[in-house]
Design a protein around this motif. Structure first.
Motif, PDB file in Angstrom:
ATOM      1  N   UNK A 275       5.000  11.315 -22.249  1.00 53.05           N
ATOM      2  CA  UNK A 275       4.998  12.614 -21.585  1.00 53.05           C
ATOM      3  C   UNK A 275       6.292  12.701 -20.788  1.00 53.05           C
ATOM      4  N   UNK A 276       7.049  13.775 -21.021  1.00 51.45           N
ATOM      5  CA  UNK A 276       8.340  13.937 -20.357  1.00 51.45           C
ATOM      6  C   UNK A 276       8.206  14.897 -19.182  1.00 51.45           C
ATOM      7  N   UNK A 277       8.716  14.464 -18.032  1.00 55.69           N
ATOM      8  CA  UNK A 277       8.710  15.285 -16.824  1.00 55.69           C
ATOM      9  C   UNK A 277      10.145  15.487 -16.345  1.00 55.69           C
ATOM     10  N   UNK A 278      10.447  16.707 -15.917  1.00 54.80           N
ATOM     11  CA  UNK A 278      11.755  16.989 -15.335  1.00 54.80           C
ATOM     12  C   UNK A 278      11.754  16.545 -13.879  1.00 54.80           C
ATOM     13  N   UNK A 279      12.790  15.798 -13.496  1.00 51.45           N
ATOM     14  CA  UNK A 279      12.867  15.216 -12.157  1.00 51.45           C
ATOM     15  C   UNK A 279      14.200  15.603 -11.530  1.00 51.45           C
ATOM     16  N   UNK A 280      14.201  15.864 -10.245  1.00 46.49           N
ATOM     17  CA  UNK A 280      15.440  16.208  -9.544  1.00 46.49           C
ATOM     18  C   UNK A 280      16.442  15.054  -9.655  1.00 46.49           C
ATOM     19  N   UNK A 281      17.723  15.359  -9.888  1.00 39.71           N
ATOM     20  CA  UNK A 281      18.735  14.306 -10.059  1.00 39.71           C
ATOM     21  C   UNK A 281      18.765  13.258  -8.948  1.00 39.71           C
ATOM     22  N   UNK A 282      18.668  13.625  -7.659  1.00 46.71           N
ATOM     23  CA  UNK A 282      18.697  12.577  -6.626  1.00 46.71           C
ATOM     24  C   UNK A 282      17.539  11.584  -6.759  1.00 46.71           C
ATOM     25  N   UNK A 283      16.371  12.089  -7.168  1.00 49.42           N
ATOM     26  CA  UNK A 283      15.217  11.202  -7.337  1.00 49.42           C
ATOM     27  C   UNK A 283      15.427  10.288  -8.537  1.00 49.42           C
ATOM     28  N   UNK A 284      15.920  10.865  -9.642  1.00 49.18           N
ATOM     29  CA  UNK A 284      16.185  10.055 -10.834  1.00 49.18           C
ATOM     30  C   UNK A 284      17.224   8.977 -10.533  1.00 49.18           C
ATOM     31  N   UNK A 285      18.270   9.342  -9.798  1.00 52.99           N
ATOM     32  CA  UNK A 285      19.314   8.373  -9.460  1.00 52.99           C
ATOM     33  C   UNK A 285      18.753   7.241  -8.600  1.00 52.99           C
ATOM     34  N   UNK A 286      17.845   7.591  -7.684  1.00 51.65           N
ATOM     35  CA  UNK A 286      17.237   6.560  -6.837  1.00 51.65           C
ATOM     36  C   UNK A 286      16.379   5.607  -7.666  1.00 51.65           C
ATOM     37  N   UNK A 287      15.652   6.160  -8.641  1.00 50.75           N
ATOM     38  CA  UNK A 287      14.844   5.311  -9.518  1.00 50.75           C
ATOM     39  C   UNK A 287      15.731   4.407 -10.372  1.00 50.75           C
ATOM     40  N   UNK A 288      16.786   4.995 -10.931  1.00 53.54           N
ATOM     41  CA  UNK A 288      17.687   4.218 -11.787  1.00 53.54           C
ATOM     42  C   UNK A 288      18.299   3.050 -11.023  1.00 53.54           C
ATOM     43  N   UNK A 289      18.570   3.246  -9.748  1.00 49.63           N
ATOM     44  CA  UNK A 289      19.171   2.165  -8.953  1.00 49.63           C
ATOM     45  C   UNK A 289      18.254   0.949  -8.866  1.00 49.63           C
ATOM     46  N   UNK A 290      16.957   1.152  -9.111  1.00 47.33           N
ATOM     47  CA  UNK A 290      15.996   0.041  -9.050  1.00 47.33           C
ATOM     48  C   UNK A 290      15.693  -0.545 -10.426  1.00 47.33           C
ATOM     49  N   UNK A 291      16.063   0.173 -11.492  1.00 46.33           N
ATOM     50  CA  UNK A 291      15.646  -0.296 -12.825  1.00 46.33           C
ATOM     51  C   UNK A 291      16.698   0.037 -13.886  1.00 46.33           C
ATOM     52  N   UNK A 292      17.966  -0.112 -13.546  1.00 47.49           N
ATOM     53  CA  UNK A 292      19.045   0.324 -14.429  1.00 47.49           C
ATOM     54  C   UNK A 292      19.083  -0.467 -15.739  1.00 47.49           C
ATOM     55  N   UNK A 293      19.309   0.265 -16.836  1.00 49.55           N
ATOM     56  CA  UNK A 293      19.524  -0.344 -18.148  1.00 49.55           C
ATOM     57  C   UNK A 293      21.033  -0.469 -18.358  1.00 49.55           C
ATOM     58  N   UNK A 294      21.517  -1.698 -18.421  1.00 46.79           N
ATOM     59  CA  UNK A 294      22.948  -1.934 -18.600  1.00 46.79           C
ATOM     60  C   UNK A 294      23.317  -2.045 -20.075  1.00 46.79           C
ATOM     61  N   UNK A 295      22.435  -2.659 -20.853  1.00 39.46           N
ATOM     62  CA  UNK A 295      22.724  -2.896 -22.269  1.00 39.46           C
ATOM     63  C   UNK A 295      22.032  -1.842 -23.127  1.00 39.46           C
ATOM     64  N   UNK A 296      22.719  -0.722 -23.379  1.00 35.83           N
ATOM     65  CA  UNK A 296      22.142   0.318 -24.235  1.00 35.83           C
ATOM     66  C   UNK A 296      22.015  -0.166 -25.678  1.00 35.83           C
ATOM     67  N   UNK A 297      22.679  -1.281 -25.986  1.00 32.18           N
ATOM     68  CA  UNK A 297      22.578  -1.834 -27.338  1.00 32.18           C
ATOM     69  C   UNK A 297      21.147  -2.255 -27.656  1.00 32.18           C
ATOM     70  N   UNK A 298      20.328  -2.510 -26.616  1.00 35.85           N
ATOM     71  CA  UNK A 298      18.918  -2.823 -26.858  1.00 35.85           C
ATOM     72  C   UNK A 298      18.247  -1.672 -27.608  1.00 35.85           C
ATOM     73  N   UNK A 299      18.639  -0.458 -27.253  1.00 33.67           N
ATOM     74  CA  UNK A 299      18.077   0.718 -27.912  1.00 33.67           C
ATOM     75  C   UNK A 299      18.721   0.936 -29.272  1.00 33.67           C
TER      76      UNK A 299
END
Length: 212
Positions: free
Chosen positions: A84-108
């Motif tokens: 299920x996809x939800x639209x999230x405000x950019x500042x909130x998304x950026x804060x989440x990404x800072x805790x769970x960043x994906x560095x290796x996009x090659x995994x995908x």
């Protein structure tokens, strides 16, 4: 605050965009440059995929054994996941990404989950326009309510114009269309389209004739 509780709090304030398979989610978010969060839950685990401007920049995998973040979480992705996809405000998304960043996009990419462009090859059309013309016998049915569903989820809906016509902008794929009028539901039909624009006639009697 636990990550699950934090995400639940965020989702209460977010707009639901739709339900997608993993591949559809990646394409849809990329095409629309969305910032949001894809959530996949079942009885054994929960997976969060955080998008920033169309890129899958963060990931969280949680089950009874614990929680994994970033690259470790992505390794648990499976193509059978539905989100299920939800639209999230950019500042909130950026804060989440800072805790769970994906560095290796090659995994995908390694698992074929992100398209790797081929130079000189035409781009595959992923989003199209589906136009339905609803007829009741020989006459077009104006003012009919048409909803487009994928599984149990209503993706979008609208009302036919005076010519019985209604159009939707959707990811190419297979959908259930439900036509109702003031007396209630009249018919259901399956529509599948893979072109930039498809015109389809739907008769209340249950027959469907598609022309492009």
């Amino acid at each position: 605050m636990a990550i699950n509780d934090l995400v639940d709090e965020i989702l209460e304030q977010s707009t639901h965009e739709g339900c997608f398979t993993l591949s559809e989610l990646l394409h849809y978010s990329n095409i629309h440059s969305l910032t949001g969060m894809g959530i996949s839950k079942d009885s054994t685990h929960t997976f969060f995929l955080v998008f920033s401007r169309g890129e899958p920049d963060g990931a969280v995998f949680a089950d009874e054994k614990g929680t994994l973040f970033g690259d470790s979480a992505v390794l648990h992705l499976a193509d059978g996941e539905e989100f299920d996809l939800y639209l999230v405000a950019p500042p909130i998304a950026d804060a989440l990404v800072s805790r769970c960043r994906v560095f290796e996009k090659s995994h995908l990419k390694r698992n074929g989950r992100l398209d790797i462009p081929t130079i000189g090859a035409p781009t595959r059309q992923r989003v199209g326009v589906l136009c339905l013309t609803i007829h009741d016998g020989q006459a077009p049915l104006a003012g009919a309510h048409v909803s487009v569903r994928k599984g149990k989820l209503v993706i979008t809906s609208d009302v036919t114009d005076s010519g019985g016509r209604v159009c939707f902008r959707l990811l190419n794929g297979r959908y259930m269309c439900v036509v109702s009028d003031r007396t209630g539901e009249r018919t259901r039909c399956i529509v599948e389209f893979h072109e930039p624009q498809v015109e389809t006639r739907v008769d209340i009697g249950g027959t469907e004739d598609e022309s492009r």
